[in-house]
Design a protein around this motif. Structure first.
Motif, PDB file in Angstrom:
ATOM      1  N   THR A  45       5.018 -15.517   7.809  1.00  0.00           N
ATOM      2  CA  THR A  45       3.728 -14.815   7.865  1.00  0.00           C
ATOM      3  C   THR A  45       3.869 -13.322   8.073  1.00  0.00           C
ATOM      4  OG1 THR A  45       3.577 -15.197  10.253  1.00  0.00           O
ATOM      5  CG2 THR A  45       2.609 -16.866   8.802  1.00  0.00           C
ATOM      6  N   LYS A  46       5.067 -12.852   8.340  1.00  0.00           N
ATOM      7  CA  LYS A  46       5.236 -11.445   8.697  1.00  0.00           C
ATOM      8  C   LYS A  46       4.778 -10.501   7.610  1.00  0.00           C
ATOM      9  CE  LYS A  46       8.601  -8.357  10.849  1.00  0.00           C
ATOM     10  NZ  LYS A  46       9.989  -8.167  11.263  1.00  0.00           N
ATOM     11  N   ASN A  47       5.046 -10.848   6.339  1.00  0.00           N
ATOM     12  CA  ASN A  47       4.667  -9.938   5.268  1.00  0.00           C
ATOM     13  C   ASN A  47       3.344 -10.323   4.617  1.00  0.00           C
ATOM     14  OD1 ASN A  47       5.618 -12.204   3.988  1.00  0.00           O
ATOM     15  ND2 ASN A  47       6.665 -11.102   2.356  1.00  0.00           N
ATOM     16  N   ASN A  48       2.522 -11.124   5.311  1.00  0.00           N
ATOM     17  CA  ASN A  48       1.151 -11.329   4.857  1.00  0.00           C
ATOM     18  C   ASN A  48       0.320 -10.141   5.304  1.00  0.00           C
ATOM     19  OD1 ASN A  48       1.516 -13.752   3.563  1.00  0.00           O
ATOM     20  ND2 ASN A  48       1.007 -14.994   5.352  1.00  0.00           N
ATOM     21  N   TYR A  49      -0.538  -9.658   4.450  1.00  0.00           N
ATOM     22  CA  TYR A  49      -1.375  -8.505   4.800  1.00  0.00           C
ATOM     23  C   TYR A  49      -2.647  -8.559   3.977  1.00  0.00           C
ATOM     24  CZ  TYR A  49       1.348  -6.848   0.743  1.00  0.00           C
ATOM     25  OH  TYR A  49       1.957  -6.735  -0.484  1.00  0.00           O
ATOM     26  N   GLU A  50      -3.636  -7.710   4.346  1.00  0.00           N
ATOM     27  CA  GLU A  50      -4.959  -7.801   3.738  1.00  0.00           C
ATOM     28  C   GLU A  50      -5.320  -6.622   2.845  1.00  0.00           C
ATOM     29  OE1 GLU A  50      -4.707 -10.494   6.995  1.00  0.00           O
ATOM     30  OE2 GLU A  50      -5.262  -8.449   7.508  1.00  0.00           O
ATOM     31  N   PHE A  51      -4.674  -5.484   3.029  1.00  0.00           N
ATOM     32  CA  PHE A  51      -4.987  -4.321   2.191  1.00  0.00           C
ATOM     33  C   PHE A  51      -3.839  -3.323   2.262  1.00  0.00           C
ATOM     34  CE2 PHE A  51      -6.449  -3.215   6.405  1.00  0.00           C
ATOM     35  CZ  PHE A  51      -6.307  -1.838   6.530  1.00  0.00           C
ATOM     36  N   TYR A  52      -3.986  -2.230   1.526  1.00  0.00           N
ATOM     37  CA  TYR A  52      -2.967  -1.170   1.500  1.00  0.00           C
ATOM     38  C   TYR A  52      -3.579   0.151   1.943  1.00  0.00           C
ATOM     39  CZ  TYR A  52      -0.401  -4.279  -1.747  1.00  0.00           C
ATOM     40  OH  TYR A  52       0.236  -5.334  -2.340  1.00  0.00           O
ATOM     41  N   LEU A  53      -2.735   1.011   2.470  1.00  0.00           N
ATOM     42  CA  LEU A  53      -3.071   2.415   2.660  1.00  0.00           C
ATOM     43  C   LEU A  53      -2.212   3.227   1.705  1.00  0.00           C
ATOM     44  CD1 LEU A  53      -3.419   3.152   6.502  1.00  0.00           C
ATOM     45  CD2 LEU A  53      -5.139   3.510   4.734  1.00  0.00           C
ATOM     46  N   LEU A  82       3.337  12.303  -2.716  1.00  0.00           N
ATOM     47  CA  LEU A  82       3.185  10.929  -2.244  1.00  0.00           C
ATOM     48  C   LEU A  82       3.910  10.726  -0.919  1.00  0.00           C
ATOM     49  CD1 LEU A  82       2.273   8.025  -2.767  1.00  0.00           C
ATOM     50  CD2 LEU A  82       4.228   7.751  -4.289  1.00  0.00           C
ATOM     51  N   HIS A  83       3.200  10.140   0.026  1.00  0.00           N
ATOM     52  CA  HIS A  83       3.817   9.785   1.303  1.00  0.00           C
ATOM     53  C   HIS A  83       4.227   8.320   1.292  1.00  0.00           C
ATOM     54  CE1 HIS A  83       3.670  10.051   6.012  1.00  0.00           C
ATOM     55  NE2 HIS A  83       4.740   9.425   5.568  1.00  0.00           N
ATOM     56  N   GLY A  84       3.332   7.444   0.800  1.00  0.00           N
ATOM     57  CA  GLY A  84       3.728   6.047   0.704  1.00  0.00           C
ATOM     58  C   GLY A  84       2.552   5.123   0.446  1.00  0.00           C
ATOM     59  N   LEU A  85       2.881   3.869   0.164  1.00  0.00           N
ATOM     60  CA  LEU A  85       1.911   2.785   0.042  1.00  0.00           C
ATOM     61  C   LEU A  85       2.271   1.778   1.120  1.00  0.00           C
ATOM     62  CD1 LEU A  85      -0.444   1.592  -1.789  1.00  0.00           C
ATOM     63  CD2 LEU A  85       1.342   0.160  -2.786  1.00  0.00           C
ATOM     64  N   TRP A  86       1.344   1.576   2.070  1.00  0.00           N
ATOM     65  CA  TRP A  86       1.670   0.820   3.267  1.00  0.00           C
ATOM     66  C   TRP A  86       0.838  -0.465   3.360  1.00  0.00           C
ATOM     67  CZ3 TRP A  86       0.409   5.846   6.347  1.00  0.00           C
ATOM     68  CH2 TRP A  86       1.361   6.831   6.038  1.00  0.00           C
ATOM     69  N   PRO A  87       1.465  -1.637   3.267  1.00  0.00           N
ATOM     70  CA  PRO A  87       0.747  -2.889   3.501  1.00  0.00           C
ATOM     71  C   PRO A  87       0.156  -2.891   4.912  1.00  0.00           C
ATOM     72  CG  PRO A  87       2.879  -3.320   2.486  1.00  0.00           C
ATOM     73  CD  PRO A  87       2.874  -1.881   2.877  1.00  0.00           C
ATOM     74  N   GLN A  88      -1.088  -3.377   5.033  1.00  0.00           N
ATOM     75  CA  GLN A  88      -1.787  -3.339   6.317  1.00  0.00           C
ATOM     76  C   GLN A  88      -2.493  -4.662   6.618  1.00  0.00           C
ATOM     77  OE1 GLN A  88      -2.242  -0.264   8.480  1.00  0.00           O
ATOM     78  NE2 GLN A  88      -0.369   0.064   7.309  1.00  0.00           N
ATOM     79  N   LYS A  89      -2.519  -5.007   7.885  1.00  0.00           N
ATOM     80  CA  LYS A  89      -3.373  -6.093   8.361  1.00  0.00           C
ATOM     81  C   LYS A  89      -4.599  -5.465   9.014  1.00  0.00           C
ATOM     82  CE  LYS A  89       0.257  -9.518   9.163  1.00  0.00           C
ATOM     83  NZ  LYS A  89       0.896 -10.416  10.140  1.00  0.00           N
ATOM     84  N   ASN A  90      -5.703  -6.188   9.006  1.00  0.00           N
ATOM     85  CA  ASN A  90      -6.940  -5.660   9.570  1.00  0.00           C
ATOM     86  C   ASN A  90      -6.956  -5.834  11.091  1.00  0.00           C
ATOM     87  OD1 ASN A  90      -9.477  -4.467   9.514  1.00  0.00           O
ATOM     88  ND2 ASN A  90     -10.530  -6.430   9.353  1.00  0.00           N
ATOM     89  N   VAL A  91      -5.963  -5.217  11.727  1.00  0.00           N
ATOM     90  CA  VAL A  91      -5.843  -5.224  13.183  1.00  0.00           C
ATOM     91  C   VAL A  91      -5.509  -3.810  13.632  1.00  0.00           C
ATOM     92  CG1 VAL A  91      -5.135  -7.638  13.377  1.00  0.00           C
ATOM     93  CG2 VAL A  91      -3.399  -5.878  13.008  1.00  0.00           C
ATOM     94  N   LYS A  92      -5.701  -3.537  14.911  1.00  0.00           N
ATOM     95  CA  LYS A  92      -5.518  -2.174  15.402  1.00  0.00           C
ATOM     96  C   LYS A  92      -4.057  -1.744  15.421  1.00  0.00           C
ATOM     97  CE  LYS A  92      -9.780  -1.786  18.048  1.00  0.00           C
ATOM     98  NZ  LYS A  92     -10.412  -1.495  19.367  1.00  0.00           N
ATOM     99  N   THR A  93      -3.154  -2.705  15.529  1.00  0.00           N
ATOM    100  CA  THR A  93      -1.736  -2.353  15.474  1.00  0.00           C
ATOM    101  C   THR A  93      -1.332  -2.151  14.015  1.00  0.00           C
ATOM    102  OG1 THR A  93      -1.192  -4.704  15.442  1.00  0.00           O
ATOM    103  CG2 THR A  93      -1.159  -3.605  17.573  1.00  0.00           C
ATOM    104  N   HIS A 139       8.214  -0.005   4.828  1.00  0.00           N
ATOM    105  CA  HIS A 139       7.027  -0.514   4.146  1.00  0.00           C
ATOM    106  C   HIS A 139       7.350  -1.353   2.897  1.00  0.00           C
ATOM    107  CE1 HIS A 139       4.667   2.059   6.773  1.00  0.00           C
ATOM    108  NE2 HIS A 139       5.401   3.085   6.413  1.00  0.00           N
ATOM    109  N   GLY A 140       8.336  -0.917   2.133  1.00  0.00           N
ATOM    110  CA  GLY A 140       8.655  -1.610   0.888  1.00  0.00           C
ATOM    111  C   GLY A 140       9.135  -3.027   1.093  1.00  0.00           C
ATOM    112  N   THR A 141       9.828  -3.274   2.202  1.00  0.00           N
ATOM    113  CA  THR A 141      10.330  -4.625   2.457  1.00  0.00           C
ATOM    114  C   THR A 141       9.199  -5.608   2.757  1.00  0.00           C
ATOM    115  OG1 THR A 141      10.685  -4.042   4.789  1.00  0.00           O
ATOM    116  CG2 THR A 141      12.579  -3.843   3.291  1.00  0.00           C
TER     117      THR A 141
END
Length: 317
Positions: A45-53, A82-93, A139-141
């Motif tokens: 589940t570690k690389n599950n995420y909901e959106f990108y920045l 370009l700084h990056g594309l970052w996978p994100q979860k909808n949590v504060k961390t 981020h890429g991993t």
């Protein structure tokens, strides 16, 4: 009678010993299995995420506080770096981050792609190779090329809710601008075409799935960053680099939102000698790479304020 009592006592003792053994064995077994199960679940589940920045930075501001000695001399100053594309979860961390212990062999990336990365994803104040190694590792991993297909699956409920909320917001935003010609509205992002064959510097095809995933990650991020051209979005909204003019937060937000069809974007500022400079713009994208309103969990990264004078200086500096 005494014999019967002694036998009953011994049977009770043996029963207790048996129970203690079973309980002890169960504890030991749990000690072995539970960490394994939790570890396996964590990895799954570690690389599950909901959106990108999608984060891009303006060199005219960044290089006022940093020594950008690695910047390309022929850099086009009408684009953000370009700084990056970052996978994100909808949590504060923040995160997920560093999902696999997998480094980047920069030499395995094709020379043609490395040239593009030097122009669009430059390290500025770090060697580009070192900067991209950091972005890949952090981020890429965690990036998954087929994550866009998961938005419709049951375990991506949060992602679907975020996408639906953004869809309604875009519709409302367009209704607000009804009657105006939205010439600068973003057209649909081209579909991902799958993995591209990778060749080494000698023209030999690299068969390694690991190397392919890295090259495809960088190609995908470049495609997205070029497509969502922040410089052009701002310019079409009347926000252009200037040594004389300053802007407010709402002016910048409206220029970006008008092109993206959203209302909530992130932009950060940096104070240099008590002067506020526009440093970075961050766009939230759904798993399908379409613009979405940034969730409250990341909106707190806005630090420019609404009515303050924000400098968007000419580059290079």
């Amino acid at each position: 009678g005494d014999v019967y009592k002694r036998q009953a006592k011994e049977n009770s003792k043996r029963s207790k010993m048996k129970s203690i053994f079973i309980v002890s064995f169960a504890i030991v077994l749990m000690g072995i299995l539970v960490p394994y199960v939790l570890s396996s679940e964590s990895e799954a589940t570690k690389n599950n995420y909901e959106f990108y920045l999608l984060a891009v930075e303006w060199t005219g501001s960044v290089c006022r506080s940093k020594s950008c000695r690695y910047r390309k001399e022929n850099d086009n100053q009408e684009r953000f770096n370009l700084h990056g594309l970052w996978p994100q979860k909808n949590v504060k961390t923040h995160g997920p981050m560093s999902c696999r212990d997998e480094g980047l062999n920069y030499d395995s990336i094709s020379s043609e792609l490395r040239e593009e990365l030097e122009l669009y994803w430059n390290g500025l104040y770090h060697p580009t190779e070192q900067f991209l190694e950091h972005e890949w590792s952090k981020h890429g991993t965690c990036w998954s090329p087929d994550m866009a297909n998961r938005v419709h699956k049951t375990h991506s409920v949060v992602a679907r809710l975020l996408a639906e909320r953004s869809k309604k917001s875009r519709q409302k935003h367009h209704q607000h601008l009804e009657g105006e010609i939205l010439e600068n509205e973003v057209k649909p992002l081209p579909e991902y075409q799958g993995e591209k064959k990778v060749f080494d510097s000698y023209g030999n095809e690299i068969q390694s799935e690991e190397d392919n995933s890295k090259e495809n990650y960088f190609r995908r991020v470049l495609t997205i960053a070029k497509y969502y051209d922040v410089y052009q979005m701002l310019a079409q909204g009347g926000v252009v680099p200037s040594s004389e003019r300053t802007y407010t937060g709402p002016q910048i937000r409206e220029a970006l939102g008008r092109s993206l069809g959203v209302t909530d974007v992130i932009f950060t500022c940096e104070n240099v000698k008590n002067i506020k400079y526009l440093k970075e713009v961050r766009i939230c994208l759904g798993l399908d790479y379409k613009p979405m309103n940034c969730p409250d969990t990341v909106l707190g990264e806005n630090n420019c304020g609404n009515n303050s004078h924000i400098n968007y200086p000419e580059a290079p500096y």
